[in-house]
Design an enzyme around this catalytic site. Structure first.
Site, PDB file in Angstrom:
ATOM      1  N   ASP A 137      -2.972  -8.792   8.330  1.00  9.16           N
ATOM      2  CA  ASP A 137      -1.468  -7.576   9.489  1.00  9.16           C
ATOM      3  C   ASP A 137      -0.346  -9.060   9.659  1.00  9.16           C
ATOM      4  O   ASP A 137      -1.456 -10.617   9.851  1.00  9.16           O
ATOM      5  CB  ASP A 137      -2.078  -7.972  11.150  1.00  9.16           C
ATOM      6  N   THR A 186      10.801   7.108   1.938  1.00 14.01           N
ATOM      7  CA  THR A 186       9.199   6.636   2.101  1.00 14.01           C
ATOM      8  C   THR A 186       8.969   6.922   3.849  1.00 14.01           C
ATOM      9  O   THR A 186       9.959   7.637   4.839  1.00 14.01           O
ATOM     10  CB  THR A 186       9.528   4.828   2.198  1.00 14.01           C
ATOM     11  N   SER A 199       0.743  -0.686   0.001  1.00 15.47           N
ATOM     12  CA  SER A 199       0.014   0.078   0.392  1.00 15.47           C
ATOM     13  C   SER A 199       0.848   1.267   0.009  1.00 15.47           C
ATOM     14  O   SER A 199       0.173   2.032  -0.638  1.00 15.47           O
ATOM     15  CB  SER A 199      -0.667  -0.140   1.293  1.00 15.47           C
ATOM     16  N   ALA A 214       6.980  -6.580   0.936  1.00 10.27           N
ATOM     17  CA  ALA A 214       8.056  -5.946   1.912  1.00 10.27           C
ATOM     18  C   ALA A 214       7.045  -5.131   2.755  1.00 10.27           C
ATOM     19  O   ALA A 214       6.850  -3.611   3.467  1.00 10.27           O
ATOM     20  CB  ALA A 214       7.189  -4.668   0.881  1.00 10.27           C
ATOM     21  N   ALA A 215       5.842  -5.733   4.079  1.00 10.07           N
ATOM     22  CA  ALA A 215       5.693  -5.267   4.892  1.00 10.07           C
ATOM     23  C   ALA A 215       6.949  -5.120   5.855  1.00 10.07           C
ATOM     24  O   ALA A 215       7.182  -5.998   6.318  1.00 10.07           O
ATOM     25  CB  ALA A 215       4.121  -6.575   5.450  1.00 10.07           C
ATOM     26  N   GLY A 216       7.098  -3.910   6.871  1.00 10.31           N
ATOM     27  CA  GLY A 216       8.197  -4.029   7.797  1.00 10.31           C
ATOM     28  C   GLY A 216       7.998  -2.817   8.919  1.00 10.31           C
ATOM     29  O   GLY A 216       7.513  -1.860   8.584  1.00 10.31           O
ATOM     30  N   LYS A 239      16.276  -8.104  10.174  1.00 10.35           N
ATOM     31  CA  LYS A 239      16.983  -7.933   8.474  1.00 10.35           C
ATOM     32  C   LYS A 239      17.451  -9.091   8.532  1.00 10.35           C
ATOM     33  O   LYS A 239      17.941  -9.800   7.292  1.00 10.35           O
ATOM     34  CB  LYS A 239      16.798  -6.633   8.710  1.00 10.35           C
ATOM     35  N   TYR A 263      15.912  -4.120  14.983  1.00 13.45           N
ATOM     36  CA  TYR A 263      15.672  -4.641  13.575  1.00 13.45           C
ATOM     37  C   TYR A 263      16.601  -4.989  12.999  1.00 13.45           C
ATOM     38  O   TYR A 263      16.048  -5.832  12.109  1.00 13.45           O
ATOM     39  CB  TYR A 263      15.679  -2.320  13.189  1.00 13.45           C
ATOM     40  N   GLY A 305       5.157   3.071   0.433  1.00 19.48           N
ATOM     41  CA  GLY A 305       6.736   3.445   0.043  1.00 19.48           C
ATOM     42  C   GLY A 305       6.882   1.997  -0.834  1.00 19.48           C
ATOM     43  O   GLY A 305       6.661   1.931  -1.937  1.00 19.48           O
TER      44      GLY A 305
HETATM   45  N1  NAP Z   1      12.449   2.971   4.004  1.00 25.61           N
HETATM   46  C1  NAP Z   1      13.664   2.179   3.875  1.00 25.61           C
HETATM   47  O1  NAP Z   1      14.604   3.222   3.685  1.00 25.61           O
HETATM   48  C2  NAP Z   1      13.966   0.748   3.735  1.00 25.61           C
HETATM   49  C3  NAP Z   1      15.411   0.743   3.838  1.00 25.61           C
HETATM   50  C4  NAP Z   1      15.342  -0.989   4.407  1.00 25.61           C
HETATM   51  C5  NAP Z   1      14.644  -2.110   4.478  1.00 25.61           C
HETATM   52  N2  NAP Z   1      13.238  -0.961   4.246  1.00 25.61           N
HETATM   53  C6  NAP Z   1      12.355  -2.433   4.280  1.00 25.61           C
HETATM   54  O2  NAP Z   1      11.572  -1.964   3.307  1.00 25.61           O
HETATM   55  C7  NAP Z   1      10.560  -2.902   3.579  1.00 25.61           C
HETATM   56  C8  NAP Z   1       9.293  -1.159   3.299  1.00 25.61           C
HETATM   57  O3  NAP Z   1       9.700  -0.830   4.218  1.00 25.61           O
HETATM   58  P1  NAP Z   1       9.006   1.523   3.658  1.00 25.61           P
HETATM   59  O4  NAP Z   1      10.380   1.949   3.892  1.00 25.61           O
HETATM   60  O5  NAP Z   1       8.188   0.805   1.988  1.00 25.61           O
HETATM   61  O6  NAP Z   1       7.856   0.902   4.885  1.00 25.61           O
HETATM   62  P2  NAP Z   1       6.732   2.174   4.231  1.00 25.61           P
HETATM   63  O7  NAP Z   1       6.752   2.950   3.689  1.00 25.61           O
HETATM   64  O8  NAP Z   1       6.426   2.079   5.974  1.00 25.61           O
HETATM   65  O9  NAP Z   1       5.676   1.031   4.321  1.00 25.61           O
HETATM   66  C9  NAP Z   1       4.949  -0.134   5.096  1.00 25.61           C
HETATM   67  C10 NAP Z   1       4.069  -1.269   4.421  1.00 25.61           C
HETATM   68  O10 NAP Z   1       4.200  -2.336   5.375  1.00 25.61           O
HETATM   69  C11 NAP Z   1       2.498  -2.337   5.815  1.00 25.61           C
HETATM   70  N3  NAP Z   1       3.006  -2.953   6.723  1.00 25.61           N
HETATM   71  C12 NAP Z   1       3.656  -2.622   8.693  1.00 25.61           C
HETATM   72  N4  NAP Z   1       3.439  -4.250   9.544  1.00 25.61           N
HETATM   73  C13 NAP Z   1       1.532  -4.229   8.498  1.00 25.61           C
HETATM   74  C14 NAP Z   1       2.190  -6.177   8.936  1.00 25.61           C
HETATM   75  N5  NAP Z   1       1.916  -6.364  10.599  1.00 25.61           N
HETATM   76  N6  NAP Z   1       1.007  -6.678   8.416  1.00 25.61           N
HETATM   77  C15 NAP Z   1       0.801  -6.052   6.955  1.00 25.61           C
HETATM   78  N7  NAP Z   1       1.005  -5.228   6.300  1.00 25.61           N
HETATM   79  C16 NAP Z   1       2.034  -4.318   7.448  1.00 25.61           C
HETATM   80  C17 NAP Z   1       1.924  -1.039   5.602  1.00 25.61           C
HETATM   81  O11 NAP Z   1       0.404  -0.953   5.894  1.00 25.61           O
HETATM   82  P3  NAP Z   1      -0.225  -1.127   6.797  1.00 25.61           P
HETATM   83  O12 NAP Z   1       0.632   0.280   7.553  1.00 25.61           O
HETATM   84  O13 NAP Z   1      -1.666  -0.845   6.579  1.00 25.61           O
HETATM   85  O14 NAP Z   1      -0.082  -2.451   7.224  1.00 25.61           O
HETATM   86  C18 NAP Z   1       2.904  -0.419   4.189  1.00 25.61           C
HETATM   87  O15 NAP Z   1       1.785  -1.250   3.413  1.00 25.61           O
HETATM   88  C19 NAP Z   1       9.761  -2.615   5.171  1.00 25.61           C
HETATM   89  O16 NAP Z   1      10.028  -3.967   5.739  1.00 25.61           O
HETATM   90  C20 NAP Z   1      11.132  -2.344   6.060  1.00 25.61           C
HETATM   91  O17 NAP Z   1      11.912  -2.608   6.944  1.00 25.61           O
HETATM   92  C21 NAP Z   1      13.128   0.108   4.043  1.00 25.61           C
END
Ligand code: NAP
Length: 237
Positions: free
Chosen positions: A56, A183, A11, A83-85, A152, A148, A13
């Protein structure tokens, strides 16, 4: 045969950017997140007959129900993106157990549960491809992110072991490890300061990561791989 891809965390990021790219490439998408409205908005933006689901990932019955609904409406899932995190950054001594568990349950257990559900149907199809979104922090570590980092790092061990378990069934499992990406998760970081340590001089965009995810999803001879997408940050860490 339809190419059906479930994107957990689709949804917003990184997951949303993956969904956009996959839709352009002719896949049918299941956009999954806890907030159904957010998932519906993301699915609606894609045009075509993509569907949104509320789930969830940390709850096994929710994950099972969601896979059943996806199969009924879109068909067998042959591509999965986790990608949920979430993050709950703080020094370990200040981190409460609830925050430890929520990160472990969403980032690590959640991917195990979705992979388990997906692999069951992929084995029957004798094909499938999974990409789990890790983080460079899972390899390099970062003060204030020990839990965290553990989720990972654990995801890499899990993905590589699963890749060995399912390779004979023509199922591949890979990991993308991003650095800093624009994001919601990074919106409060001090970007001007942090980007000085990134050799390419900027935060990544979700689309930068999405390209790597799609590359791994579609590369027929790559499994058990961890693809770092961090603008060279790991070189400086
Ligand atoms: N952004 C960065 O710099 C970065 C760097 C390294 C790794 N990552 C990893 O990349 C992934 C995506 O991150 P992002 O930055 O795109 O984060 P984001 O923009 O916060 O998006 C997170 C997504 O995960 C969903 N989500 C969170 N908890 C959930 C749950 N319990 N069940 C189902 N869906 C869930 C959220 O939707 P809802 O809230 O509606 O559930 C949203 O769609 C994550 O695993 C994060 O750790 C991100």
């Amino acid at each position: 045969m339809d190419k059906v891809c479930a994107v957990f965390g689709g949804s917003r990021g990184i997951g949303r950017a993956v969904a956009r790219l996959m839709a352009q490439r002719g896949y049918r998408l299941a956009i999954v997140a806890r907030n159904l409205q957010g998932a519906r908005a993301a699915a609606g933006d894609l045009g075509g007959d993509h569907l949104a689901f509320s789930c969830d990932v940390s709850k096994e019955h929710d994950v099972q129900r969601t896979f059943e609904e996806i199969e009924k409406t879109l068909g067998h899932v042959n591509f999965l993106v986790n990608a949920a995190g979430i993050n709950r950054d703080s020094l370990l001594v200040r981190t409460n157990t609830e925050d430890m568990l929520s990160q472990l349950h969403t980032n690590l257990l959640g991917s195990m549960l979705t992979c388990k559900a997906a692999v069951k149907t992929m084995i029957k199809q004798q094909r499938g491809s999974i990409v789990n979104v890790g983080s460079i922090i899972g390899w390099k570590g970062n003060a204030g992110q020990s839990v965290y980092s553990a989720t990972k790092g654990g995801l890499v061990g899990f993905s590589r072991a699963l890749a060995k378990e399912v390779a004979r069934k023509e199922i591949r499992v890979n990991v993308v490890a991003p650095g800093f990406v624009h994001t919601d998760m990074t919106k409060d970081l001090k970007e001007e300061h942090l980007k000085k340590s990134i050799p390419l001089g900027r935060f990544g965009e979700p689309e930068d990561v999405a390209r790597a995810v799609v590359f791994l999803l579609e590369s027929p001879y790559v499994t058990g791989h961890v693809l770092v997408v961090d603008g060279g940050l790991q070189l400086a860490m």
